[in-house]
Scaffold this active site. Structure first.
Site, PDB file in Angstrom:
ATOM      1  N   ASP A 252       0.706  -1.251   0.195  1.00 17.37           N
ATOM      2  CA  ASP A 252       0.026  -0.168   0.089  1.00 17.37           C
ATOM      3  C   ASP A 252       0.887   1.144  -0.070  1.00 17.37           C
ATOM      4  OD1 ASP A 252      -2.659   1.644   0.730  1.00 17.37           O
ATOM      5  OD2 ASP A 252      -3.140  -0.318   0.767  1.00 17.37           O
ATOM      6  N   HIS A 283      -3.990   5.739   3.294  1.00 15.75           N
ATOM      7  CA  HIS A 283      -4.571   4.614   2.874  1.00 15.75           C
ATOM      8  C   HIS A 283      -4.047   3.308   3.315  1.00 15.75           C
ATOM      9  CE1 HIS A 283      -5.999   1.483  -0.089  1.00 15.75           C
ATOM     10  NE2 HIS A 283      -6.854   2.407  -0.716  1.00 15.75           N
ATOM     11  N   SER A 449     -11.808  -1.662  -0.842  1.00 14.19           N
ATOM     12  CA  SER A 449     -10.436  -1.573  -0.313  1.00 14.19           C
ATOM     13  C   SER A 449     -10.645  -1.712   1.281  1.00 14.19           C
ATOM     14  CB  SER A 449      -9.572  -0.430  -0.673  1.00 14.19           C
ATOM     15  OG  SER A 449      -8.948  -0.400  -1.872  1.00 14.19           O
TER      16      SER A 449
END
Length: 1078
Positions: A252, A283, A449
């Site tokens: 990520d 994220h 996600s």
């Protein structure tokens, strides 16, 4: 020292595990060949611009003699010469410097540079290198690289990007694989929403296109905001399980050191060109928090899990294939247990990426990936989550409804000849889930996600249940997926292509793993036509005799080993006598690797079941074996069972049967197939499959509700019997047509009474050229391969009926009999015979030529343009319409199902709607345009790369009736008797098969290992058996002329031989006389 793939051993002083190429080539040869061709074509032949090179990479310029120039010279040249990075994959693992030396010694051409990759993987052997290639020498260098013995292939180093959505950019790039609001080639980091409530009018409207009714009421009261409590994680925590000794790789945006929410950050690695290990986007930190956070406000599932943060995206949200390949190799070398990947895109032909994922899972790394945020549209699965060896995760809300953003199946790899697999595998809560912020605190996000790390956290928690010393012996990508899908709770409402096996059930999966023994299974393990809507689309249309085979594609999960084999052909075991009416042929994986394979059922009802009505039940069994594990002596064996419960009805009458042409549809990838509606700006690619059960699924449901039975044709037109169908339906088609298809269709319509309904699309060469763009993902120029439809090809097909489409791009609203419709980037009709009915409406022409005309006329001028034509010709009927967006749920503004129904009523049943057939629209004079004024094909595109027709052999594939597998089909007028479909009386009109004896033996030898017996156990070889054919096995048209020529040759040789013998006798006689006289 280099280690060959074929040796299958680990390099010295390295934990890197090798996967034998010998294994993979048998399992994957067909897909790899197709993918390689596709990737080769994607190397653009147009101008390139220089791509920014990673900042921490040193370029070594290679001179023509193989020497190395100073770095200063390299940097100086970099400023002046446009270069593009390419990945050179090798057949063996070596040190990077050994690969570089090999290329320097072997490649004589200049204009390329070896790119040094300074990252943690550099201390391990590698199987690829990155080279920067000058544009001027690109084609020659790629050819020379590819020709080297130790080089596997060469492909572009693709760029992956994403666009984050937060409160400041709300509504921009909201879902899916979008960059700056536009779908692009390649892959992107799957978006999360940073808004507290995503409910919107647009989302609700979009949800209306789904098969599921979605309740958007928020349920975030009390402990429901703690997703761990919904799955019962506290039950396992109370037993002492919290993810200990499980190595979790998070690919990520990184994570910050000493984050207060994590107790066990083992390693942070950076794979980008930025000198940072920190997460500056949030994220990666959020994903890690859902998996292993320990803050009381946003608890993760497995707080004791060892976190390995792989920073593969920059702060600008950019990544490259080479970064991922290095990071994947490092994950293999360091023995990761689980890997969460929040990246996805429609490009399942990104070969280096796809094959590395195979290698990763083959090395026992359990990969969990988001299925994508392109819902509620069907056929929108993202790669790699759509791969069978990856756990693909979809999203649901707290009411157990499929989230509107969650992508839907089926997979589209297998189209047109096969049928897609069930994906996602499972679903999990993905709306407004709590997770960690960048530095401290918690926040709520939504998206697949988010759902993906929920499942990754569940997997880590389940993995810790197995003792560490036996964990690798029991847990693998297949066994973990078995535990998840078998333990999942099936939701009421969504179908299998929306929810997979259902919502993850942590405690049920825990019970399965506690007593797990290595075994092989199939998923789904049941196909039940009585279970609607879960078994949609199968439960929407019963089986009947005479139909095209119904294909069901199941996934084989082999928990016994990374490689497995089918021990004996699959077998159908009917539960009662009626089950013998079902004939099943099977196609399946030659080699089950890595951990997974496929089992496809091609189902037909036999001719004696033409009047049968009822249910057929039984089991399909498949025996699988794997090599013995360490310490075992015998092979591991297991029998998989797939249960069938099918509905069968009498064969419907011909007017009620519609045949959908799938064969002539082309989709992205491998080429730039443009969108059908040019008004849609956020999705430039046509990538949803254009299948009845993907983006045309609502139309399919409507036709079923209207009493029509719709079958799919994945082979050429010569492969169906026109006498069995009321209408052939052609919608949004991009491919060309064989000459035999054009001839047969003409005969089918005029002489057999087949109806023909065509829904075309825009096609304008000037507009296509204008749509050319430079894509940062692939770092190449992309030009549309064709328009929304291939109008020149359609015009060739319709030429026998004196019908043709033009190149206008028309937009506007119109009304027929009170029905309002939107014409969205449709085309016009420019040729139509007299006596037909032609409907015209005032539209604006937005094509390049049309826009120019508007400028010259000082304004936007609407002109009447014919868009709908209806015609009776011979015994058949034809309807043509210039737009398909009103049938396609992808970008539909208004539907035209009402029009489709009226068209089918006419083409199939000769029922004429009084409005469509009013005297006012009847044309007594033909509409005519010279052929040289019709839209022309592009000459700057190598269309054969994308086409299933150009340069290909006409052949009926496994989606056709069993009787014609491996043949050229019906209606080619080979001398012999007509092959009739069983159970139907038809007129003998020369509709026969066309294949040679040589073809017969070749086809049999090629498919005999994969195609197996029918319901009575007889061996099926993929082509008609002698007893099944109502014709001689050898046709005079194929052997007569060669036989005559051969006979003539033999006679000629005999004549020469006789003349020579006479000469010899004369010589012998004269010689004897001379000796006598001496």
């Amino acid at each position: 020292m280099c280690i060959s793939f074929d040796e299958g051993i680990s390099p010295p002083n390295s934990k890197l595990k090798m996967i034998s190429l010998r294994v993979s080539k048998y399992a994957l040869s067909l897909l790899v060949a197709a993918v390689a061709i596709s990737l080769l074509h994607l190397e653009p032949s147009v101008h390139q611009t220089q791509s920014p090179l990673p900042q921490n990479q040193t370029l070594t310029l290679t001179s023509p003699t193989g020497g190395v120039e100073p770095h200063a010279t390299s940097n100086h040249r970099e400023e002046q010469i446009a270069r593009k990075n390419f990945i050179v994959r090798f057949r063996e693992y070596c040190r990077a410097e050994d690969h570089r030396s090999y290329l320097q010694e072997s490649v004589k051409l200049g204009g390329w540079e070896w790119v040094e990759r300074r990252n943690p993987a550099a201390k391990f052997p590698t199987d690829f290198g990155v080279v920067a290639v000058e544009d001027s020498a690109r084609a020659a260098l790629i050819e020379e690289f590819s020709s080297l013995e130790r080089v596997k292939d060469v492909s572009a180093d693709l760029s992956y990007q994403r666009g984050l959505l937060d409160k400041r950019t709300k509504g921009v790039g909201k879902v899916g694989a979008f960059v700056d609001g536009k779908k692009r080639p390649g892959k992107i980091l799957t978006a999360m929403s940073f808004s507290e409530d995503e409910t919107s009018a647009s989302a609700t409207a979009a949800a209306a296109t789904s098969n599921t009714t979605i309740n958007w009421k928020r349920h975030l009261l009390g402990q429901k905001s703690q997703v761990t409590s919904l799955f019962g994680a506290d039950v396992l925590w109370s037993k002492g399980y919290a993810g200990a000794k499980v190595k979790m790789a998070i690919f990520d945006t990184g994570i910050r050191a000493h984050h207060p929410h994590f107790r066990n950050i083992k390693e942070r690695t950076n794979w980008t060109n930025e000198d940072s290990l920190n997460d500056n986007l949030g994220h990666g930190t959020f994903v890690a928090g859902v998996i292993a956070g320990e803050d009381s406000e946003c608890l993760g599932f497995a707080p004791d899990t060892e976190i390995y943060a792989f920073r593969v995206f920059t702060d600008a949200q950019v990544s490259y294939t080479s970064w991922f390949l290095d990071a994947f190799n490092y994950a293999i070398a360091t023995n990761m247990d689980v890997l969460n990947l929040s990246i996805g895109g429609p490009d399942y032909l990104d070969l280096p990426f796809v094959e590395k994922v195979w290698e990763l899972t083959a090395n026992n790394v359990i990969m969990v990936s988001a299925i994508g945020n392109d819902g509620p549209l069907y056929g929108t699965l993202n790669n790699p989550a759509d791969q069978s060896d990856v756990i693909g995760v979809g999203g649901i809300d707290y009411s157990d409804h499929i989230a509107s953003f969650s992508s839907r199946g089926m997979s589209t790899w297998e189209i047109p000849h096969g049928y897609g697999r069930v994906k996602p595998d499972v679903v999990a809560y993905g709306r407004e889930i709590m997770g960690s912020k960048i530095s401290t605190g918690c926040k709520s996000l939504s998206g697949t996600s988010v759902a993906s790390p929920v499942v990754a956290g569940v997997v880590c928690l389940l993995a810790s249940v197995i003792p560490e010393d036996t964990r690798k012996d029991i847990l693998n990508p297949a066994s973990m997926k078995q535990a998840l899908v078998e333990g999942a709770a099936k939701l009421s409402g969504p179908n299998m292509y929306e929810q997979g096996a259902g919502r993850v059930d942590l405690l049920e999966s825990y019970e399965i793993l506690k007593s797990y023994k290595p075994r092989a299974t199939v998923f789904p393990d049941i196909l039940d036509y009585t279970d609607c809507p879960y078994s949609w689309p199968f439960c929407r249309q019963p089986l009947y005799a005479g139909a095209m085979p119904v294909i069901f594609n199941a996934t084989i999960l082999n928990g016994m080993g990374v490689i497995g084999y089918v021990e004996s052909p699959p077998t159908w075991h009917p539960a009662d006598e009626e089950g013998n009416l079902l004939s099943i042929h099977f196609t399946y994986s030659d080699v089950i690797w890595p951990w997974t394979g496929y089992l496809a059922l091609h189902m037909q009802i036999k001719d004696e079941g033409a009047q049968f009505s009822g249910e057929i039940e039984g089991n399909v069994t498949l025996s699988v074996y794997s090599p013995p594990a360490h310490g075992e002596k015998g092979y591991r064996r297991n029998t998989c069972i797939l249960r069938l419960k099918l509905k069968v009805i009498p064969t419907p009458p011909r007017p009620n049967r519609v045949l959908w042409d799938q064969f002539h549809s082309i989709k992205y990838p491998p080429g730039y197939i443009p969108r059908d509606s040019l008004d849609v700006r956020n999705d430039i690619l046509d990538w949803h499959g254009d299948h009845l059960h993907t983006n045309f699924h609502i139309m399919f449901n409507m036709l079923r509700d209207a009493g029509y039975y719709v079958e799919t044709l994945g082979s050429p037109f010569t492969c169906f019997d026109a006498y069995q169908y009321g209408t052939l339906l052609l919608v949004d088609l991009e491919d060309e047509y064989f000459a035999e298809e054009i001839e047969k269709l003409r005969d089918d319509v005029i002489n057999t009474g087949l109806g023909l309904a065509v829904f075309a699309e825009w096609y304008n060469v000037d507009t296509m050229v204008k749509m050319r763009f430079f894509d940062d993902n692939t770092r190449s120029w992309w030009t549309p391969v064709t328009g929304g439809a291939n109008i020149p090809a359609l015009n060739d097909l319709l030429a026998p009926f004196q019908i043709a489409f033009g190149d206008k791009i028309l937009n506007g609203d119109f009304s027929i009999d009170g029905e309002q419709s939107r014409y969205a980037s449709g085309t016009d009709i420019v040729k139509f015979p007299q006596g037909g009915y032609l409907h015209s409406f005032p539209f604006l022409d937005s094509s390049e030529s049309g826009a120019t005309q508007n400028i010259l006329s000082s304004g936007l001028t609407k002109a009447d343009s014919p868009i709908l034509g209806l015609l009776a010709v011979g015994g058949g009927r034809i309807a043509v319409y210039g737009d398909s967006n009103c049938l396609d749920s992808s970008h539909m503004v208004t539907n035209c199902y009402w029009l489709l129904k009226k068209i089918l009523d006419f083409t199939s049943k000769n029922l004429k709607d009084p409005v469509l057939f009013s005297d006012a629209v009847r044309h007594d004079k033909p509409l005519y345009l010279e052929d040289n004024q019709l839209p022309s094909r592009r000459t700057d595109v190598n269309f054969s790369t994308y086409s299933a027709v150009i340069g290909k052999e006409l052949m009926c594939r496994s989606d056709s009736r069993f009787e014609i597998w491996g043949t050229k089909g019906y209606g080619l007028h080979a001398k012999g008797r007509t092959l009739r479909l069983p159970g139907f009386v038809v007129t003998d009109s020369g509709r026969d098969l066309n294949f040679t004896t040589e073809d017969f033996h070749i086809k049999r030898s090629n498919v005999s290992e994969k195609n197996t017996g029918d319901s009575v156990g007889n061996k099926y070889l993929g082509i008609p058996q002698k007893d099944d054919l109502d014709m001689p096995m050898i046709f005079a048209s194929h052997w007569l002329v060669p036989a005559i020529l051969a006979g003539s040759g033999v006679l000629l040789l005999l004549s020469f031989w006789r003349i020579r013998q006479k000469r010899r006798r004369r010589r012998k006689g004269s010689g004897s006389g001379r000796f006598t006289n001496v």
